[in-house]
Design a protein around this motif. Structure first.
Motif, mmCIF file in Angstrom:
data_model
loop_
_atom_site.group_PDB
_atom_site.id
_atom_site.type_symbol
_atom_site.label_atom_id
_atom_site.label_comp_id
_atom_site.label_asym_id
_atom_site.label_seq_id
_atom_site.Cartn_x
_atom_site.Cartn_y
_atom_site.Cartn_z
ATOM 1 N N ASP A 1 38.297 -34.289 -7.166
ATOM 2 C CA ASP A 1 39.149 -34.038 -8.348
ATOM 3 C C ASP A 1 39.437 -32.533 -8.449
ATOM 4 O O ASP A 1 39.278 -31.925 -9.499
ATOM 5 C CB ASP A 1 38.423 -34.532 -9.606
ATOM 6 N N HIS B 1 41.542 -30.251 -9.056
ATOM 7 C CA HIS B 1 42.737 -29.678 -9.685
ATOM 8 C C HIS B 1 42.372 -28.303 -10.248
ATOM 9 O O HIS B 1 41.200 -27.888 -10.198
ATOM 10 C CB HIS B 1 43.285 -30.615 -10.760
ATOM 11 N N SER C 1 39.302 -27.696 -12.417
ATOM 12 C CA SER C 1 37.951 -27.803 -11.841
ATOM 13 C C SER C 1 37.536 -26.489 -11.182
ATOM 14 O O SER C 1 36.516 -26.439 -10.485
ATOM 15 C CB SER C 1 37.901 -28.918 -10.793
ATOM 16 N N ASP D 1 32.557 -29.670 -11.910
ATOM 17 C CA ASP D 1 32.949 -31.076 -12.134
ATOM 18 C C ASP D 1 33.006 -31.911 -10.866
ATOM 19 O O ASP D 1 34.078 -32.369 -10.441
ATOM 20 C CB ASP D 1 34.319 -31.153 -12.848
#
Ligand code: SR1
Ligand code: MG
Length: 395
Positions: free
Chosen positions: A236, A238, A241, A253
């Motif tokens: 994840d 992005h 993060s 994260d």
């Protein structure tokens, strides 16, 4: 120091799972770290878990707790709390490869589904910095190092069959992978109750959802996501993060981590960077679009440089690795751009644009995302980045 709070049956107050509150998280931190904490604030701003900042006499810590449901959706979207185990394990493996890039973990409690970690004081999400203050000049180098290390060092390029299997066994295709499957690969390509978009986009959403080539490409990518168990990826990555200060960068994260395709993390990251660039483009902040172009080029250059270095150490072919990764990265990037406009989880830099520019930004993101998803042959980074960020005439 305060002693642990022992109740009349001799049990500590936190032996069984309970959702922490602003009050109990203070007692929990005091008990778990054996140091007095005084008060807390709720700093949950992600979609998934609850997060507190807890203040002691000299220092602060971050307490992250998995709830038995998705935080933003509430109890209507139940989840197990397994994701905290995944996150903790992924932290320990990724931190052993790139120790300075992840926050320090002070405490883990599986029953309570809690991780207590370093408070990244003076840091902010890169997504925020990309909107306004442009902190994070060293992100490209750090992110490229992180991605190259985790991709190579947890893959069969370096690990033998048995080592690879031993790590992989600990990471299942989790519930959060199913969340990604739904929100990233499935929902945006059909009418679905989780989708969320402005009414003015209905025509282009209908086009996306009735485009057979696009739907076939999305379905193929879902299969790749589920089956290419190449490396222990972040899952994840992005721009929210990534935490940045003036001169430092941290990755956070890791709850979506699993054995997945090489191309996923950088595809997601470049897509989010492209969305930031589109936001500045429609605002005519051309100074910023140049800075973002520079970030994108540097991430890719450092990534290639880092791969070369690792290939010398571990004797693998960079060409073969890239041939396996680039085409996927290209298409995952397109899908991330589309889902951040049509799907449940949006990009703040686009959503917060003034009315006059927002529609154009959203249409550019969808059009460019479509082009990345279906026209991905013969990879070339410059062309990839241009496609992700180009002006779109018909708008
Ligand atoms: C409902 S969860 C939405 C998104 O938040 C996470 O950061 C992932 O990107 C997920 O898709
Ligand atoms: Mg997150």
């Amino acid at each position: 120091m305060r002693a642990a709070m022992v109740d009349y049956k001799g049990m500590t107050r936190f032996e069984k799972y309970q959702e922490l509150t602003l009050e109990s998280v203070v007692a929990y931190s005091t008990e778990s770290l054996n140091e007095e904490f005084l008060y807390a604030e709720d700093v949950s701003d992600g979609n998934i878990n609850q997060v507190f900042r807890v203040f002691g006499h000299q220092s602060t810590v971050i307490v992250k707790q998995a709830l038995p449901y998705l935080r933003v959706a509430g109890k209507t979207w139940p989840l197990t709390r397994h994701r905290i185990i995944t996150e903790h394990l992924a932290y320990s493996i990724h931190a052993s490869l790139t120790p300075e890039i992840l926050p320090e973990i002070y405490h883990f409690n599986q029953e309570m589904s809690v991780i207590i970690m370093e408070d990244l004081q003076g840091f902010e999400p890169w997504r925020e910095a990309l909107i306004s203050d442009f902190k994070g000049m060293n992100v490209p180098k750090v992110v490229a190092q992180y991605c190259s290390e985790i991709l190579v060092m947890t893959s069969k390029l370096v690990l033998d069959e048995f080592q690879h299997l031993t790590i992989k066994e600990k990471f299942h295709y989790t519930e959060l992978c199913l969340v990604t499957e739904e929100l990233f690969f499935t929902a945006p390509y059909m009418p679905n109750k989780t989708n969320r978009y402005e009414i003015g986009l209905q025509k282009i959403v209908d086009e996306v959802q009735s485009d057979e080539a696009l739907r076939a490409a999305a379905s193929e990518m879902r299969t790749i996501f589920k089956s290419k168990d190449q490396a222990l990826i972040h899952g994840d990555l992005h721009s929210g993060s990534i935490m940045v200060s003036n001169d430092q960068t941290r990755i956070i994260d890791l709850e979506f981590s699993f054995y997945g395709p090489y191309g996923f993390d950088l595809g997601v990251l470049f897509a989010n960077l492209a969305l930031s660039r589109i936001a500045h483009e429609v605002l005519e902040d051309f100074e910023y679009t140049l800075i973002i172009d520079n970030y994108a080029n540097r991430i890719w250059e450092y990534f290639l440089y880092s791969l070369e270095r690792l290939s010398i150490e571990h004797s693998f072919s960079v060409e073969a690795f890239l041939a396996d990764m680039e085409h996927d990265m290209h298409r995952f990037a397109g899908m991330e751009m589309i889902r951040r406009i049509i799907g449940l989880a949006h990009a703040k830099e686009i959503d917060s644009l003034p009315d006059a520019q927002r529609m154009r930004g959203q249409l550019m993101a969808i059009e460019n995302g479509k082009a990345l998803l279906v026209n991905s042959f013969g990879f070339n980074f410059e062309r990839f980045w241009k496609t992700a960020t180009r002006e779109v005439n018909k708008i």
